[in-house]
Design a protein around this motif. Structure first.
Motif, mmCIF file in Angstrom:
data_model
loop_
_atom_site.group_PDB
_atom_site.id
_atom_site.type_symbol
_atom_site.label_atom_id
_atom_site.label_comp_id
_atom_site.label_asym_id
_atom_site.label_seq_id
_atom_site.Cartn_x
_atom_site.Cartn_y
_atom_site.Cartn_z
ATOM 1 N N GLY A 57 0.796 -1.229 0.000
ATOM 2 C CA GLY A 57 0.000 0.000 0.000
ATOM 3 C C GLY A 57 0.824 1.273 0.000
ATOM 4 N N LEU A 58 1.960 1.260 -0.701
ATOM 5 C CA LEU A 58 2.883 2.396 -0.653
ATOM 6 C C LEU A 58 2.699 3.390 -1.790
ATOM 7 N N ALA A 59 1.716 3.186 -2.664
ATOM 8 C CA ALA A 59 1.497 4.124 -3.768
ATOM 9 C C ALA A 59 1.316 5.538 -3.219
ATOM 10 N N GLY A 60 2.033 6.486 -3.827
ATOM 11 C CA GLY A 60 1.958 7.879 -3.408
ATOM 12 C C GLY A 60 2.957 8.258 -2.333
ATOM 13 N N SER A 61 3.561 7.254 -1.669
ATOM 14 C CA SER A 61 4.561 7.545 -0.638
ATOM 15 C C SER A 61 5.948 7.628 -1.268
ATOM 16 N N ARG A 62 6.947 7.935 -0.465
ATOM 17 C CA ARG A 62 8.304 8.132 -0.969
ATOM 18 C C ARG A 62 9.202 6.950 -0.619
ATOM 19 N N ALA A 63 9.994 6.545 -1.601
ATOM 20 C CA ALA A 63 10.961 5.461 -1.408
ATOM 21 C C ALA A 63 12.356 5.995 -1.712
ATOM 22 N N MET A 64 13.248 5.920 -0.749
ATOM 23 C CA MET A 64 14.629 6.341 -0.992
ATOM 24 C C MET A 64 15.384 5.216 -1.682
ATOM 25 N N LEU A 65 16.175 5.555 -2.689
ATOM 26 C CA LEU A 65 16.954 4.580 -3.435
ATOM 27 C C LEU A 65 18.426 4.742 -3.061
ATOM 28 N N CYS A 75 16.367 -0.812 -12.116
ATOM 29 C CA CYS A 75 15.192 -1.640 -11.804
ATOM 30 C C CYS A 75 14.418 -1.062 -10.619
ATOM 31 N N GLY A 76 15.135 -0.604 -9.590
ATOM 32 C CA GLY A 76 14.482 -0.024 -8.425
ATOM 33 C C GLY A 76 13.767 1.271 -8.755
ATOM 34 N N TYR A 77 14.415 2.114 -9.536
ATOM 35 C CA TYR A 77 13.820 3.400 -9.913
ATOM 36 C C TYR A 77 12.562 3.179 -10.753
ATOM 37 N N LEU A 78 12.670 2.347 -11.780
ATOM 38 C CA LEU A 78 11.512 2.080 -12.635
ATOM 39 C C LEU A 78 10.436 1.299 -11.892
ATOM 40 N N ILE A 118 13.124 2.147 2.162
ATOM 41 C CA ILE A 118 14.431 2.314 1.520
ATOM 42 C C ILE A 118 14.706 1.082 0.681
ATOM 43 N N LEU A 119 14.953 1.296 -0.609
ATOM 44 C CA LEU A 119 15.340 0.219 -1.513
ATOM 45 C C LEU A 119 16.818 0.389 -1.850
ATOM 46 N N GLY A 120 17.534 -0.720 -1.943
ATOM 47 C CA GLY A 120 18.961 -0.617 -2.255
ATOM 48 C C GLY A 120 19.566 -1.948 -2.611
#
Length: 569
Positions: A57-65, A75-78, A118-120
């Motif tokens: 349910g993270l649509a609209g929230s922010r994910a740091m890469l 892949c993470g950005y797209l 956070i994705l990495g």
């Protein structure tokens, strides 16, 4: 018609699934390990990441890469874009020397963007687990290595409902004159600016066919707008192929850049002015003998002042390898405009204007013409009135690539993105950059906030920095900071801080005298102080721009690492 880059990724994966989208030189060397990802594989991995985000349910929230250089970032950005999640590219902590600066910036971005996940890469995510003491902000934030997301998850991906006004990502500015701000870039901004890049750089279908779809070779950091919006996303926009490698591998051996261009024969490649200077320092006869740069059509140069001397010397040095002066391509852009605003005419040498010094090396360099859809106005920043051709003022912009504003900063957005100009409809972006127009060509002269006023005359710090760097070969290109300090009854006076190799300590007095003489001859200015410092002393932004204010503060505080000074303690 594509509504977003997500649509284009799906289209390319359907119509050219086996074409290589990106290849990555794992060691920086063309004969080392090479990793590749096809459009079909890129779509699968991006959709798998997107599905994982959607399930939570993270649509609209922010994910740091937070990724090391490599294909996983793409892949993470797209994946974020494909989930309707707002991506926030960041700089992962790496190495002790950069750790404090990277962690400080990461904290700022996490707090400002209200990051939820956070994705990495695996190593980065593992290292975050050991940093609870330094980063209490991590409490409650999910951290995930995207390599651990299974491909099978892609089957549950749901296409997001994206519009041109949907926010794609936050591009944090490098903070050369202020604290970093999150520029809100929409999907519509991205598509328009990719059109601008393709148009100005001549990336037509015919050109792509002629180059077998080999579009870019790039070592540029992908967390910065020049590396991301240019090589990475223009490749996706056009369904082409691009070769990437690490900025660190370039800095270790700048010849790798030229060797990769020789091997993969892209249409376009480039970087800031300092990159060309570094390449010049490694232009050995042995390197030149083995290079063929004749296919390099667009050698773009931007993100910092473009030096006429650098252009001339680079063209002369690499002419034996087939490089043509017509390939030199100065351009201008900024994060607030998504990226590109102006660029030269492909196949035409850069336009230079002689300055009062009368030396070609000090000529003003045109950054080209605005692309279709851009309105560029030179404006008196105080009176906010348009200036005639040839007069220097603040560069104001209007076009579909102008971002929404600054993230959660209404005041700064109103000041920078909501300007009005008599005789023009609509809102303008105030860039904070100074320049002038002549015959439709834009000449960028400096930053409004960095302008030095000495004895009632305006001086651009980058002009003084160039004069200083040309005074002696021991001075490192792109590693000099000029600023003014209060001289009491004598008013504002210039100070030069320049990085030199430690082995030059014995020549400090000679180098200092040469810098003073060069500034006096070229600018008619007495210099209050010249300070020679060790490499790595001068503060820079994440994109490599000189932080003159930070250097000035360190100078006044006496905290510069001065060559020849006794060790503290």
């Amino acid at each position: 018609m594509a509504r977003s880059l997500v649509d284009l990724l799906t289209t390319h994966a359907t119509h050219q699934p086996d074409r290589t989208a990106y290849r990555y030189l794992a060691t920086g060397d063309v004969d080392g390990e090479i990793q590749e990802i096809s459009y079909a594989r890129l779509a699968t991995r991006s959709q798998a990441v997107a599905a994982w985000l959607q399930e939570r349910g993270l649509a609209g929230s922010r994910a740091m890469l937070l990724y090391p250089p490599g294909l996983e970032f793409v892949c993470g950005y797209l994946g974020c874009l494909s989930a309707g999640v707002v991506a926030v590219p960041g700089v992962p902590p790496q190495g002790r020397s950069q750790n404090h600066r990277a962690v400080t910036r990461m904290k700022r971005l996490m707090a400002d963007a209200d990051v939820k996940v956070i994705l990495g890469g695996r190593e980065v995510i593992a290292s975050l687990g050991t940093m609870a003491g330094q980063l209490p902000e991590l409490d409650g934030i999910t951290c995930l290595a995207t390599e651990d997301i299974a491909d099978e998850l892609a089957a549950s991906w749901r296409e997001p409902d994206l519009t041109p006004d949907s926010v794609a990502f936050l591009q944090y500015t490098s903070g050369s004159t202020s604290a970093p701000r999150g520029v809100v870039v929409t999907h519509g901004n991205l598509l328009d600016n990719e059109r601008v890049i393709a148009e100005r750089m001549g990336h037509t279908e015919e050109v792509l066919d002629a180059y077998d779809h080999e579009l870019f070779v790039s070592w540029l950091p992908v967390y910065h707008d020049m590396g991301l919006i240019g090589p990475v996303l223009n490749t996706l926009y056009l369904g082409a192929t691009t070769t990437l490698f690490s900025p660190l591998h370039f800095l270790q051996r700048p010849d790798r850049w030229l060797t990769a261009i020789d091997r993969h024969r892209p249409h376009s490649s480039g970087g800031p002015n300092f990159a060309y200077e570094l390449a010049l320092r490694h232009a050995s006869p042995e390197l030149l003998d083995g290079l063929d740069l004749s296919g390099w059509k667009v050698a773009f140069n931007g993100a910092e002042p473009v030096r006429a001397a650098t252009l001339r010397r680079f063209a002369e040095a690499f002419a034996p390898a087939g490089f043509r002066r017509e390939a030199l391509y100065p351009c201008y852009g900024l994060a607030e405009a998504t990226l590109m605003v102006t660029g030269g005419r492909v196949g035409t040498p850069p336009v230079l204007l002689e300055t009062d010094s009368g030396t070609g090396d000090a000529a003003a360099v045109s950054c080209g013409h605005p692309a279709d859809g851009w309105t560029v106005a030179i404006t008196d920043p105080e009176r906010q009135q348009e200036l005639p051709d040839g007069e220097v003022g603040e560069i104001w912009l209007r076009g579909a690539s102008v971002a929404k504003g600054y993230w959660r900063n209404t005041l700064a957005t109103r000041e920078s993105f909501r300007a009005t100009l008599p005789g023009h409809e609509g809102r303008f972006l105030r860039t904070g950059d100074l320049g002038f127009l002549r015959d439709g060509e834009l000449f960028v002269t400096g930053r409004l906030k960095d302008l030095m006023v000495v004895d009632g005359r305006n001086h651009y710090p980058q002009d003084l920095e160039l004069s200083a760097e040309l005074a002696h070969p021991a001075l490192r290109p792109g590693c000099t900071a000029a600023f003014s300090v209060d001289g009491g009854v004598e008013g504002e006076q210039p100070v030069l801080v320049a990085e030199v190799a430690p082995e030059s300590a014995g020549e400090s007095e000679k180098i200092t005298d040469l810098i003073r003489a060069a500034i006096g001859d070229a600018h008619g200015l007495p210099v209050r102080d010249v300070v020679l410092v060790h490499p790595g002393t001068i503060a820079k932004t994440s994109s490599g721009k000189i932080q003159r204010r930070a250097t000035r503060t360190a100078y006044l505080d006496g905290t510069l690492s001065v060559v020849g000074a006794p060790a503290a303690g």
